[in-house]
Design an enzyme around this catalytic site. Structure first.
Site, PDB file in Angstrom:
ATOM      1  CB  THR A  93      -2.940  -1.356  -8.662  1.00  0.00           C
ATOM      2  OG1 THR A  93      -3.521  -2.625  -8.370  1.00  0.00           O
ATOM      3  CG2 THR A  93      -3.139  -1.046 -10.133  1.00  0.00           C
ATOM      4  CE  LYS A 168      -5.308  -4.228 -10.879  1.00  0.00           C
ATOM      5  NZ  LYS A 168      -6.247  -4.939 -10.074  1.00  0.00           N
ATOM      6  CE  LYS A 243      -4.030   2.748  -7.862  1.00  0.00           C
ATOM      7  NZ  LYS A 243      -3.590   2.065  -6.666  1.00  0.00           N
TER       8      LYS A 243
HETATM    9  P1  NAD Z   1      -6.375   0.940   1.449  1.00  0.00           P
HETATM   10  O1  NAD Z   1      -6.375   2.408   1.290  1.00  0.00           O
HETATM   11  O2  NAD Z   1      -7.486   0.266   2.158  1.00  0.00           O
HETATM   12  O3  NAD Z   1      -4.996   0.464   2.146  1.00  0.00           O
HETATM   13  C1  NAD Z   1      -3.758   1.089   1.974  1.00  0.00           C
HETATM   14  C2  NAD Z   1      -3.074   1.100   3.316  1.00  0.00           C
HETATM   15  O4  NAD Z   1      -1.762   1.653   3.148  1.00  0.00           O
HETATM   16  C3  NAD Z   1      -3.789   1.972   4.353  1.00  0.00           C
HETATM   17  O5  NAD Z   1      -4.061   1.192   5.512  1.00  0.00           O
HETATM   18  C4  NAD Z   1      -2.792   3.106   4.636  1.00  0.00           C
HETATM   19  O6  NAD Z   1      -2.819   3.543   5.987  1.00  0.00           O
HETATM   20  C5  NAD Z   1      -1.475   2.425   4.314  1.00  0.00           C
HETATM   21  N1  NAD Z   1      -0.407   3.366   4.010  1.00  0.00           N
HETATM   22  C6  NAD Z   1      -0.424   4.479   3.218  1.00  0.00           C
HETATM   23  N2  NAD Z   1       0.792   5.048   3.179  1.00  0.00           N
HETATM   24  C7  NAD Z   1       1.605   4.282   3.957  1.00  0.00           C
HETATM   25  C8  NAD Z   1       2.976   4.367   4.309  1.00  0.00           C
HETATM   26  N3  NAD Z   1       3.751   5.346   3.862  1.00  0.00           N
HETATM   27  N4  NAD Z   1       3.474   3.417   5.134  1.00  0.00           N
HETATM   28  C9  NAD Z   1       2.685   2.411   5.600  1.00  0.00           C
HETATM   29  N5  NAD Z   1       1.376   2.291   5.305  1.00  0.00           N
HETATM   30  C10 NAD Z   1       0.844   3.218   4.476  1.00  0.00           C
HETATM   31  O7  NAD Z   1      -6.233   0.352  -0.060  1.00  0.00           O
HETATM   32  P2  NAD Z   1      -6.554  -1.133  -0.548  1.00  0.00           P
HETATM   33  O8  NAD Z   1      -7.944  -1.207  -1.044  1.00  0.00           O
HETATM   34  O9  NAD Z   1      -6.062  -2.092   0.461  1.00  0.00           O
HETATM   35  O10 NAD Z   1      -5.624  -1.184  -1.857  1.00  0.00           O
HETATM   36  C11 NAD Z   1      -4.228  -1.362  -1.774  1.00  0.00           C
HETATM   37  C12 NAD Z   1      -3.690  -1.542  -3.171  1.00  0.00           C
HETATM   38  O11 NAD Z   1      -4.341  -2.674  -3.779  1.00  0.00           O
HETATM   39  C13 NAD Z   1      -3.944  -0.358  -4.087  1.00  0.00           C
HETATM   40  O12 NAD Z   1      -2.807  -0.165  -4.899  1.00  0.00           O
HETATM   41  C14 NAD Z   1      -5.159  -0.799  -4.893  1.00  0.00           C
HETATM   42  O13 NAD Z   1      -5.223  -0.179  -6.162  1.00  0.00           O
HETATM   43  C15 NAD Z   1      -4.905  -2.291  -5.014  1.00  0.00           C
HETATM   44  N6  NAD Z   1      -6.110  -3.101  -5.245  1.00  0.00           N
HETATM   45  C16 NAD Z   1      -7.215  -2.914  -4.469  1.00  0.00           C
HETATM   46  C17 NAD Z   1      -8.340  -3.705  -4.682  1.00  0.00           C
HETATM   47  C18 NAD Z   1      -9.592  -3.551  -3.839  1.00  0.00           C
HETATM   48  O14 NAD Z   1     -10.617  -4.149  -4.186  1.00  0.00           O
HETATM   49  N7  NAD Z   1      -9.548  -2.777  -2.753  1.00  0.00           N
HETATM   50  C19 NAD Z   1      -8.322  -4.688  -5.685  1.00  0.00           C
HETATM   51  C20 NAD Z   1      -7.160  -4.883  -6.428  1.00  0.00           C
HETATM   52  C21 NAD Z   1      -6.066  -4.078  -6.191  1.00  0.00           C
END
Ligand code: NAD
Length: 289
Positions: A93, A168, A243
């Site tokens: 997102t 979204k 966010k």
């Molecule tokens: P998270 O923080 O658990 O996962 C993100 C991952 O990206 C981490 O493991 C981090 O180490 C990795 N990362 C960061 N920088 C990096 C890089 N340069 N190279 C490789 N890996 C890297 O977050 P999440 O909850 O999995 O969310 C991910 C996305 O999904 C976000 O954009 C969030 O807004 C969206 N989202 C999350 C949810 C939810 O319920 N968690 C729901 C809908 C959408």
């Protein structure tokens, strides 16, 4: 298919595992060694950089925290590294403007790309029941669709590049407004001496009915099981709602859209998160009323 997967956090871990289950060869990378170890346990091949994971990949899927990271990763480690003709799917997102910018850069490099943010949380990512809202050309969507179907229950083409992100944030802005309004109505009903269950029985079949009430009731013990029944643990964290509201307000500013209700909801969630409630489900905002 050989698919590079970048970002194996709460969401990406389950999504990558579902691609493996669907028979794809998943080439995974994350900055976190723990995330990589878990991905290996789920059948992914792991690599020490995004660049390495993208070498030889026919498709690249990313699930990263924000727009700056998505832009940085694609510009430095994906575009020009993945084989010509590969298709890219960013499921993070992020802001609409950055999504469009990265897709333009990918297209200039000879690739097709979609923005494909999701509705649904960690449980839906793990069970492969996410909803994807997809922005991009018809051709890019056609190539992305079967990959997304392995991770979700619904894949909807929202139009041109960036329109997935637009869908979204408009949806989540509306959700925040509905939730805040639903909480207000339950709180006022109580002050007026009206029992929460009775108000639910009436409003859920009247014109005030909405998803925040009938599928995700903020009052414990009322309506189907929801995070309010679990002391507001799990569900959709206030930090993530905030966010999305910030992204919505940014997009409202750049598109000159008038969003007085969205602004109010953003302010409510800003204050609620600032008071130390970032980790609680977003329906917990009823506690402030
Ligand atoms: P998270 O923080 O658990 O996962 C993100 C991952 O990206 C981490 O493991 C981090 O180490 C990795 N990362 C960061 N920088 C990096 C890089 N340069 N190279 C490789 N890996 C890297 O977050 P999440 O909850 O999995 O969310 C991910 C996305 O999904 C976000 O954009 C969030 O807004 C969206 N989202 C999350 C949810 C939810 O319920 N968690 C729901 C809908 C959408």
């Amino acid at each position: 298919m050989k698919i590079a997967f970048i970002g194996l956090g709460n969401m990406g871990a389950g999504m990558a595992a579902n691609l493996v289950k669907a028979g794809h060869e998943v080439r995974a990378f994350d900055l976190s060694p723990d995330a990589l170890e878990a991905a290996q346990g789920n059948g992914c091949a792991t690599f020490t950089s995004a660049k390495e994971a993208c070498e030889g990949a026919e498709a690249v899927v990313s699930m990263l925290p924000n727009g700056a990271i998505v832009k940085g990763v694609y510009e430095a480690e994906v575009i020009g590294v993945a084989p010509a003709g590969a298709v890219f799917l960013d499921c993070s997102t992020i802001d609409v403007a950055t999504a469009r910018e990265v897709i333009l850069a990918a297209e200039a490099g000879g690739y097709e790309m979609v923005d494909a943010p999701v509705s649904g949380g960690i449980a839906a990512a793990a069970s492969g029941t996410l909803t994807f809202m997809v922005g991009g050309t018809g051709s890019a969507f056609g190539r992305a669709q079967p990959i997304l179907e392995a991770m979700g229950k619904a894949v909807i083409h929202a139009g041109d590049a960036g329109n997935g992100q637009a869908a979204k944030i408009c949806n989540n802005m509306l959700l925040a407004i509905h939730m805040a309004g639903t909480c207000e109505a339950f709180a006022m009903a109580e002050k007026l001496g009206l029992d929460a269950q009775t108000f639910y029985d009436i409003s859920s079949v009247s014109s005030g009915q909405n998803w925040s009430m009938t599928s995700y009731c903020p009052v414990p013990g009322v309506g189907p099981q929801s995070p309010s029944d679990n002391d507001y643990a799990g569900g959709f964290a206030t930090a993530l709602m905030l966010k999305d509201l910030r992204l919505a307000m940014e997009a409202a500013g750049t598109s000159d859209a008038k969003t007085p209700m969205g602004e109010q909801a953003a302010k409510l969630y800003e204050d609620f998160a600032g008071a130390g409630n970032e980790g609680l489900d977003f329906s917990a905002i009823i506690k402030t009323l």
